[in-house]
Design a protein around this motif. Structure first.
Motif, PDB file in Angstrom:
ATOM      1  N   CYS A 207     -10.650   6.837   6.511  1.00 51.38           N
ATOM      2  CA  CYS A 207     -11.945   6.412   5.957  1.00 51.38           C
ATOM      3  C   CYS A 207     -13.099   7.307   6.371  1.00 51.38           C
ATOM      4  O   CYS A 207     -14.093   7.403   5.656  1.00 51.38           O
ATOM      5  CB  CYS A 207     -12.259   4.986   6.384  1.00 51.38           C
ATOM      6  SG  CYS A 207     -10.904   3.870   6.027  1.00 51.38           S
TER       7      CYS A 207
ATOM      8  N   GLY B  71      -9.519  -0.829   5.336  1.00 49.26           N
ATOM      9  CA  GLY B  71      -9.884   0.529   5.693  1.00 49.26           C
ATOM     10  C   GLY B  71      -8.677   1.334   6.125  1.00 49.26           C
ATOM     11  O   GLY B  71      -7.673   1.392   5.424  1.00 49.26           O
TER      12      GLY B  71
ATOM     13  N   ASN C  95      -5.367  -5.743   0.350  1.00 44.65           N
ATOM     14  CA  ASN C  95      -6.297  -4.639   0.655  1.00 44.65           C
ATOM     15  C   ASN C  95      -7.597  -4.795  -0.129  1.00 44.65           C
ATOM     16  O   ASN C  95      -8.689  -4.602   0.409  1.00 44.65           O
ATOM     17  CB  ASN C  95      -5.679  -3.281   0.302  1.00 44.65           C
ATOM     18  CG  ASN C  95      -4.549  -2.832   1.213  1.00 44.65           C
ATOM     19  OD1 ASN C  95      -3.982  -1.782   1.014  1.00 44.65           O
ATOM     20  ND2 ASN C  95      -4.192  -3.620   2.202  1.00 44.65           N
TER      21      ASN C  95
ATOM     22  N   ASN D  90     -11.165  -5.541   1.414  1.00 45.78           N
ATOM     23  CA  ASN D  90     -11.782  -4.206   1.488  1.00 45.78           C
ATOM     24  C   ASN D  90     -11.251  -3.455   2.704  1.00 45.78           C
ATOM     25  O   ASN D  90     -12.013  -3.010   3.580  1.00 45.78           O
ATOM     26  CB  ASN D  90     -13.312  -4.310   1.540  1.00 45.78           C
ATOM     27  CG  ASN D  90     -13.971  -2.942   1.355  1.00 45.78           C
ATOM     28  OD1 ASN D  90     -13.354  -1.997   0.881  1.00 45.78           O
ATOM     29  ND2 ASN D  90     -15.232  -2.843   1.753  1.00 45.78           N
TER      30      ASN D  90
ATOM     31  N   VAL E 233     -13.297   3.617   2.040  1.00 46.32           N
ATOM     32  CA  VAL E 233     -12.479   2.411   2.157  1.00 46.32           C
ATOM     33  C   VAL E 233     -12.012   1.950   0.779  1.00 46.32           C
ATOM     34  O   VAL E 233     -12.281   2.607  -0.231  1.00 46.32           O
ATOM     35  CB  VAL E 233     -13.271   1.294   2.881  1.00 46.32           C
ATOM     36  CG1 VAL E 233     -13.543   1.687   4.334  1.00 46.32           C
ATOM     37  CG2 VAL E 233     -14.574   0.990   2.156  1.00 46.32           C
ATOM     38  N   THR E 234     -11.328   0.816   0.743  1.00 47.26           N
ATOM     39  CA  THR E 234     -10.696   0.370  -0.501  1.00 47.26           C
ATOM     40  C   THR E 234     -11.689   0.280  -1.655  1.00 47.26           C
ATOM     41  O   THR E 234     -11.392   0.721  -2.773  1.00 47.26           O
ATOM     42  CB  THR E 234     -10.010  -0.992  -0.275  1.00 47.26           C
ATOM     43  OG1 THR E 234      -9.034  -0.843   0.776  1.00 47.26           O
ATOM     44  CG2 THR E 234      -9.294  -1.462  -1.535  1.00 47.26           C
TER      45      THR E 234
ATOM     46  N   PRO F  57      -6.744   5.126   1.003  1.00 51.72           N
ATOM     47  CA  PRO F  57      -6.875   4.085   2.039  1.00 51.72           C
ATOM     48  C   PRO F  57      -5.546   3.786   2.743  1.00 51.72           C
ATOM     49  O   PRO F  57      -4.515   3.599   2.101  1.00 51.72           O
ATOM     50  CB  PRO F  57      -7.401   2.883   1.254  1.00 51.72           C
ATOM     51  CG  PRO F  57      -8.221   3.501   0.164  1.00 51.72           C
ATOM     52  CD  PRO F  57      -7.413   4.713  -0.242  1.00 51.72           C
TER      53      PRO F  57
ATOM     54  N   LYS G 223     -18.259   1.694   7.589  1.00 48.27           N
ATOM     55  CA  LYS G 223     -17.307   0.613   7.358  1.00 48.27           C
ATOM     56  C   LYS G 223     -17.953  -0.686   7.807  1.00 48.27           C
ATOM     57  O   LYS G 223     -18.282  -0.845   8.982  1.00 48.27           O
ATOM     58  CB  LYS G 223     -16.028   0.841   8.169  1.00 48.27           C
ATOM     59  CG  LYS G 223     -15.125   1.913   7.608  1.00 48.27           C
ATOM     60  CD  LYS G 223     -14.154   2.404   8.642  1.00 48.27           C
ATOM     61  CE  LYS G 223     -12.829   1.671   8.605  1.00 48.27           C
ATOM     62  NZ  LYS G 223     -11.889   2.269   9.588  1.00 48.27           N
TER      63      LYS G 223
ATOM     64  N   TYR H  24     -12.276   3.016  -4.048  1.00 47.80           N
ATOM     65  CA  TYR H  24     -11.181   3.415  -4.947  1.00 47.80           C
ATOM     66  C   TYR H  24     -10.902   2.416  -6.066  1.00 47.80           C
ATOM     67  O   TYR H  24     -10.234   2.751  -7.035  1.00 47.80           O
ATOM     68  CB  TYR H  24      -9.905   3.683  -4.127  1.00 47.80           C
ATOM     69  CG  TYR H  24     -10.115   4.904  -3.286  1.00 47.80           C
ATOM     70  CD1 TYR H  24      -9.850   6.171  -3.784  1.00 47.80           C
ATOM     71  CD2 TYR H  24     -10.709   4.814  -2.027  1.00 47.80           C
ATOM     72  CE1 TYR H  24     -10.132   7.308  -3.055  1.00 47.80           C
ATOM     73  CE2 TYR H  24     -11.000   5.946  -1.282  1.00 47.80           C
ATOM     74  CZ  TYR H  24     -10.710   7.188  -1.801  1.00 47.80           C
ATOM     75  OH  TYR H  24     -11.013   8.315  -1.096  1.00 47.80           O
TER      76      TYR H  24
ATOM     77  N   ASN I  85       0.840  -1.200   0.000  1.00 48.86           N
ATOM     78  CA  ASN I  85       0.000   0.000   0.000  1.00 48.86           C
ATOM     79  C   ASN I  85       0.877   1.252   0.000  1.00 48.86           C
ATOM     80  O   ASN I  85       0.633   2.193  -0.767  1.00 48.86           O
ATOM     81  CB  ASN I  85      -0.901  -0.063   1.249  1.00 48.86           C
ATOM     82  CG  ASN I  85      -1.754   1.176   1.442  1.00 48.86           C
ATOM     83  OD1 ASN I  85      -1.229   2.271   1.598  1.00 48.86           O
ATOM     84  ND2 ASN I  85      -3.071   1.010   1.444  1.00 48.86           N
TER      85      ASN I  85
ATOM     86  N   GLU J 239     -13.257  -3.569   8.908  1.00 48.25           N
ATOM     87  CA  GLU J 239     -12.199  -3.423   7.905  1.00 48.25           C
ATOM     88  C   GLU J 239     -11.226  -4.587   7.839  1.00 48.25           C
ATOM     89  O   GLU J 239     -10.454  -4.670   6.889  1.00 48.25           O
ATOM     90  CB  GLU J 239     -11.415  -2.131   8.170  1.00 48.25           C
ATOM     91  CG  GLU J 239     -10.791  -2.089   9.565  1.00 48.25           C
ATOM     92  CD  GLU J 239     -10.002  -0.800   9.839  1.00 48.25           C
ATOM     93  OE1 GLU J 239     -10.100   0.140   9.051  1.00 48.25           O
ATOM     94  OE2 GLU J 239      -9.293  -0.770  10.871  1.00 48.25           O
TER      95      GLU J 239
END
Lengths: 453, 453
Positions: free
Chosen positions: A151, A147, A141, A145, A156-157, A128, B182, A160, A112, A411
């Protein structure tokens, strides 16, 4: 035991690992599940074609598949199962930034932090930010999903991910979505695969949208006498504005972080909040003033504001260090429960009551601004009675969140460690719907057995 | 013909409509497909229970189901099929704003504008804004993953849907997601149902997240000599900032809108761009200056800036009026093609070439900032040859978008009118994956037959 020689022959040299010492290092993920099995072998895929070859071989030999990124799962999503083939995408590397479409096309093994850094070189930002962002992969990630701290304002992911390449259960690779911001052609398959925890396929490429670089953030730190006051302050902030960050640490966590980092945190504080505003100019100043006032209105003993990025980052880093810091004091059972925001003070109080009832230490950290909390249950694994009490507390915290209309995982994903509580949250009909989709896409049930279902 | 008396008996009085005159009004949606069939009957559901009863009856009698919101589909998503039961959710009304969680729980028959208005009463904002926002329903918005003008900065419907209630093919109602920002417990079923165009179930409740009220926007209008210049200006803006709106109209559209609204638009302009910034204070001023400069750098003949909300809204309204305005000049085939932004100038040029080659008028409007364009092919339906040429142009525009790595539909959905081009975009494997999920969730294939697949 299935003979892996045909798999070894089908893949490039050294892609398949059978050395027991190396396999042992891949048995567990960050959740350190003591019941982890031993994989049949490990495939260090370097390409989508490697993943396809491995999946086809597994389909032919009815061998279960565990997909692993960096192994930072906190819920046992990448825990090995006896006899399964573990496929790691950590060697699949590379990221391409497209400034014209403001997107990044990422190989799944990119950390990330590397995606963020590549975007930053072009004045762009991938928001994220799981606390493990320096050591977790973008593939993982997407699969969970993930976080993070941003967030509360930035999502969250899944917010994006615009496109994916996925290897399906029969070994076919499909491309879903792409670089368009708007694309509603066909079912939302891209989003179905995000957060599917390895149950539906293996993610071999991730296309994410990027934002313009974040404005410099201003940080407000509040010290509160009690967790209840701090959680009331959270509501006072979020009912008026949407800060770029709003994090919570309780006294146990503050002490543990101070033990590790010695940065001068107040060990006597009942709780600490760390808020940030990245609104520009006067709007940011107004937001900061509003946050300071909300803190003071809720009995903050001290409110400290800084626009120095290094000072702000020091507090954020303290928050990110919380899990490893608390972990020095014992083994952890890591919660990830979330509730609708108004229930946050009651959740925090309820967790304290559960800790008292079971005579265990529960340190609480939270992405408080979005109601996502991480009660960390600390126990001595050599003390059977304490371990049992810890497990009971772990269960009860999830039960409490569900009862409050919340979630057992905001998350981290359900993985193996939380699947027992999933039916209580989702209900039997949604569990059946989940199984229907799983069975349709993976009729042999080879992808990540033991997770979710 | 199936006997509907048992359905009439099972539902509240007057819920089932069989009057041929009323049925005739429900045959077509806004796409006005001349091949629309005649429904067996219409169910005006007032509750989730009504929907469940109707779906169970259809499952028992193997009757296809067409779900309809306000019938504003531009791609024939709610066109009747002979012998199908049409279920409209337009009578399911009501919205509850929760200021503490910043969410709205909406009955599916609420108009988008009503959800916006309810949120605004609490200083909150529901961003997605299809041009039809005053007459399209939130249930339909969710079913099609509707977009709008704000998407360039604020995203599309799926970015706001946190929870759904859905009636499945066997009549069970399930709740997916909820009010948590979330929540990664289980598969992303909420997001799978958003944009599923009535193929997987019937949406009977939508929970959306809300944002703090938008800042007052400042509007910049640019007049360009050619569509190519205007589309280059779009790239110059989006490569530097993310405006709150960036809309495009070509000369044909400007003339049509001026015919209808007589607001003094320049009929000699090759193209017009309408941009907005909602960044606060000096940041907004800097963004406006950047947009003005980008317009001038790309040969704008005139650049006009206003911070008067009424003036800004007048231009936005002009843009929203484009489709009905152009429609006064003939029947329309409505495109919704999107491309990655750098391809926008080539797409616009390519559309002009297709118009010339087939000797048809194609008016072009676009949510230019996100690469989503609406070429409107104008033809006389009584002129068979022109209708044929229009259809050929319609096909070629979609082919061009796919060839450029784009999408046949950015926000309207595939419906019945575009399904022929979906395989070209998605490929056979993704089409098969789509069918697998459809068959798993709706094994009788009763939901919205003829859409997508």
């Amino acid at each position: 035991m299935v003979d892996v020689s045909s798999l070894i022959a089908a893949l490039p040299d050294k892609t398949v690992v059978t050395d027991p010492d190396i396999l042992a290092a891949y048995r567990q993920d960050r959740a350190a599940d003591p019941t982890a099995g031993t994989p049949l072998a490990l495939v260090r895929a370097q390409s989508t074609a490697d993943v396809q070859t491995a999946v086809r071989w597994c389909a032919e030999h009815a061998v279960p598949i565990i997909t692993r990124g960096a192994g930072t799962s906190l819920s046992g999503g990448a825990t090995a199962v006896d006899g399964a083939l573990m496929i790691t995408t950590e060697k699949m590397r590379g990221v391409t930034i497209d400034t014209a479409t403001r997107t990044a096309v990422c190989a799944p093994g990119m950390f990330n932090a590397e995606v963020k850094a590549a975007a930053a070189e072009h004045g762009l930002w991938y928001p994220p930010d799981p606390s493990s962002f320096e050591i977790c992969t973008i593939g993982g990630n997407a699969a969970t999903n993930a976080g993070g701290l941003c967030c509360v304002k930035y999502g969250v992911t899944v917010d994006y991910v615009l496109g994916l390449e996925v290897v399906l259960a029969d070994g076919r690779a499909v491309r879903l979505g792409g670089k368009q911001l708007k694309d509603t052609a066909g079912l939302s398959l891209t989003r179905l695969f995000v957060g599917s925890e390895g149950l539906l396929g293996i993610i071999t490429e991730v296309t994410v949208r990027l934002l313009p670089a974040q404005n410099a953030a201003c940080t407000v730190v509040g010290i509160f006498p009690t967790v209840h006051d701090a959680s009331k302050a959270v509501l006072a902030v979020t009912s008026q504005t949407r800060p770029a960050m709003l994090e919570f640490m309780d006294q146990t966590t503050i002490g543990a972080v101070e033990d590790m980092l010695a940065m001068g945190l107040d060990r006597t504080a009942g709780a600490m909040l760390i808020a940030q505003s990245d609104a520009p100019g006067p709007a940011g100043m107004a937001e900061i003033a509003l946050i300071e006032q909300a803190f003071r209105d809720n009995r903050a003993d001290e409110v400290f504001t800084t626009d120095d990025p290094d000072d702000g980052e020091a507090f954020t880093a303290a928050r990110r260090a919380a899990i490893p810091a608390v972990e020095r004091h014992g083994s952890l059972l890591l919660e990830d429960v979330g509730v609708p925001l108004p229930a946050l003070p009651d959740l925090v109080d309820g967790v304290a009551a559960i800790a008292a009832a079971h005579d265990v230490t529960i340190a609480v950290i939270a992405h408080a601004g979005d109601g996502n909390t991480h009660p960390l249950i600390v126990f001595d694994p050599t003390d059977d009675d304490e371990a049992r009490r810890a497990q009971s507390a772990f269960d009860e915290v999830m039960g409490l969140a569900v009862q409050m209309g919340g979630t057992i995982t905001g998350e981290h994903g359900v993985g193996r460690l939380k699947k027992g509580w999933l039916p209580a949250q989702l209900g039997d009909d949604v569990m059946e719907l989940t199984a229907t989709i799983k069975n349709a896409l993976d009729p042999q049930g080879l992808f990540n057995p033991g997770v979710l279902l």
